[in-house]
Design a protein around this motif. Structure first.
Motif, PDB file in Angstrom:
ATOM      1  N   VAL A   1       1.854   1.280 -10.471  1.00  0.00           N
ATOM      2  CA  VAL A   1       1.095   1.948  -9.413  1.00  0.00           C
ATOM      3  C   VAL A   1      -0.380   1.879  -9.767  1.00  0.00           C
ATOM      4  O   VAL A   1      -0.788   2.263 -10.867  1.00  0.00           O
ATOM      5  N   ARG A   2      -1.174   1.368  -8.822  1.00  0.00           N
ATOM      6  CA  ARG A   2      -2.618   1.200  -9.030  1.00  0.00           C
ATOM      7  C   ARG A   2      -3.374   2.152  -8.113  1.00  0.00           C
ATOM      8  O   ARG A   2      -3.158   2.150  -6.901  1.00  0.00           O
ATOM      9  N   PHE A   3      -4.280   2.938  -8.710  1.00  0.00           N
ATOM     10  CA  PHE A   3      -5.071   3.929  -7.983  1.00  0.00           C
ATOM     11  C   PHE A   3      -6.542   3.529  -8.015  1.00  0.00           C
ATOM     12  O   PHE A   3      -7.101   3.317  -9.101  1.00  0.00           O
ATOM     13  N   ALA A   4      -7.187   3.454  -6.861  1.00  0.00           N
ATOM     14  CA  ALA A   4      -8.635   3.271  -6.806  1.00  0.00           C
ATOM     15  C   ALA A   4      -9.295   4.575  -7.250  1.00  0.00           C
ATOM     16  O   ALA A   4      -8.651   5.639  -7.256  1.00  0.00           O
TER      17      ALA A   4
ATOM     18  N   LYS B   1       0.862  -1.187   0.000  1.00  0.00           N
ATOM     19  CA  LYS B   1       0.000   0.000   0.000  1.00  0.00           C
ATOM     20  C   LYS B   1       0.894   1.230   0.000  1.00  0.00           C
ATOM     21  O   LYS B   1       1.892   1.286   0.709  1.00  0.00           O
ATOM     22  N   GLY B   2       0.556   2.207  -0.829  1.00  0.00           N
ATOM     23  CA  GLY B   2       1.307   3.458  -0.865  1.00  0.00           C
ATOM     24  C   GLY B   2       1.218   4.158   0.476  1.00  0.00           C
ATOM     25  O   GLY B   2       0.163   4.161   1.116  1.00  0.00           O
ATOM     26  N   PRO B   3       2.307   4.764   0.935  1.00  0.00           N
ATOM     27  CA  PRO B   3       2.321   5.395   2.249  1.00  0.00           C
ATOM     28  C   PRO B   3       1.344   6.570   2.351  1.00  0.00           C
ATOM     29  O   PRO B   3       1.265   7.402   1.442  1.00  0.00           O
TER      30      PRO B   3
ATOM     31  N   ASP C   1      -6.805   4.777  -1.733  1.00  0.00           N
ATOM     32  CA  ASP C   1      -6.155   3.473  -1.849  1.00  0.00           C
ATOM     33  C   ASP C   1      -5.256   3.422  -3.080  1.00  0.00           C
ATOM     34  O   ASP C   1      -5.734   3.464  -4.223  1.00  0.00           O
ATOM     35  N   VAL C   2      -3.949   3.333  -2.809  1.00  0.00           N
ATOM     36  CA  VAL C   2      -2.934   3.277  -3.857  1.00  0.00           C
ATOM     37  C   VAL C   2      -2.005   2.117  -3.526  1.00  0.00           C
ATOM     38  O   VAL C   2      -1.592   1.954  -2.374  1.00  0.00           O
ATOM     39  N   TYR C   3      -1.674   1.317  -4.538  1.00  0.00           N
ATOM     40  CA  TYR C   3      -0.816   0.151  -4.336  1.00  0.00           C
ATOM     41  C   TYR C   3       0.358   0.203  -5.312  1.00  0.00           C
ATOM     42  O   TYR C   3       0.181   0.519  -6.485  1.00  0.00           O
ATOM     43  N   VAL C   4       1.544  -0.111  -4.805  1.00  0.00           N
ATOM     44  CA  VAL C   4       2.772  -0.001  -5.579  1.00  0.00           C
ATOM     45  C   VAL C   4       3.472  -1.358  -5.658  1.00  0.00           C
ATOM     46  O   VAL C   4       3.666  -2.022  -4.634  1.00  0.00           O
ATOM     47  N   THR C   5       3.842  -1.748  -6.874  1.00  0.00           N
ATOM     48  CA  THR C   5       4.664  -2.933  -7.088  1.00  0.00           C
ATOM     49  C   THR C   5       5.924  -2.465  -7.810  1.00  0.00           C
ATOM     50  O   THR C   5       5.848  -2.004  -8.961  1.00  0.00           O
ATOM     51  N   TRP C   6       7.055  -2.544  -7.141  1.00  0.00           N
ATOM     52  CA  TRP C   6       8.307  -2.108  -7.755  1.00  0.00           C
ATOM     53  C   TRP C   6       8.694  -3.061  -8.874  1.00  0.00           C
ATOM     54  O   TRP C   6       8.645  -4.275  -8.709  1.00  0.00           O
ATOM     55  N   ILE C   7       9.084  -2.491 -10.009  1.00  0.00           N
ATOM     56  CA  ILE C   7       9.555  -3.258 -11.152  1.00  0.00           C
ATOM     57  C   ILE C   7      11.075  -3.253 -11.169  1.00  0.00           C
ATOM     58  O   ILE C   7      11.710  -4.278 -11.357  1.00  0.00           O
TER      59      ILE C   7
ATOM     60  N   PHE D   1     -10.806   3.167 -11.846  1.00  0.00           N
ATOM     61  CA  PHE D   1      -9.456   2.774 -11.457  1.00  0.00           C
ATOM     62  C   PHE D   1      -8.487   3.245 -12.533  1.00  0.00           C
ATOM     63  O   PHE D   1      -8.852   3.409 -13.699  1.00  0.00           O
ATOM     64  N   MET D   2      -7.242   3.442 -12.142  1.00  0.00           N
ATOM     65  CA  MET D   2      -6.193   3.769 -13.102  1.00  0.00           C
ATOM     66  C   MET D   2      -4.906   3.099 -12.641  1.00  0.00           C
ATOM     67  O   MET D   2      -4.590   3.069 -11.458  1.00  0.00           O
TER      68      MET D   2
END
Length: 133
Positions: free
Chosen positions: A40-43, A11-13, A20-26, A101-102
């Motif tokens: 980065v996924r944004f609700a 979850k993004g800080p 709600d933002v979620y980050v997956t480092w590539i 979502f984006m």
């Protein structure tokens, strides 16, 4: 050549994001590369705080509809397949549209220290105005 393992999503800080933002480092920098990339996924309604990058940032939208805005009030509505460049030092924010979502891949170069300078949250008024434009 090296196959890099899939990293855990986090979850993004809260100090840098609204909603709600979620980050997956590539990719994180490994000499001599300075590339940093994250999925980065944004609700709907979620967004970054105002921020800038020392050597700019490229965003490539992979899914949905999102917004990116600058301090002078310019707003770009970005959709899957779009790529947006923000130049070095330009304060901006980005996130999902109010009802969609984006997801984007954020790419930037690391410098000495943190390549991102974080500022205050984007107000609901600023975000709502961007969505109505």
């Amino acid at each position: 050549m090296e196959l890099l393992p899939v990293r855990s999503t986090a979850k993004g800080p809260e100090q840098n994001f609204t909603g709600d933002v979620y980050v997956t480092w590539i990719k994180t920098p490994t000499d001599p590369s300075r590339l940093t990339a994250a999925l980065v996924r944004f609700a709907p309604g979620a967004r970054t705080n105002w921020h800038s990058h020392a050597v700019g940032q490229t965003l490539h939208v992979t899914e949905g509809v999102g917004l990116i805005g600058t301090r002078d009030g310019k707003v770009i509505r970005m959709r899957a397949g779009d790529t947006v460049w923000t130049p070095p030092g330009e304060d901006h924010w980005h996130g999902g549209a109010a009802d969609t979502f984006m997801c984007h891949i954020a790419m930037l170069e690391a410098t000495d220290g943190d390549p991102t300078t974080w500022h205050e949250p984007v107000t609901d008024q600023t975000y709502q105005a961007a969505n109505s434009g």
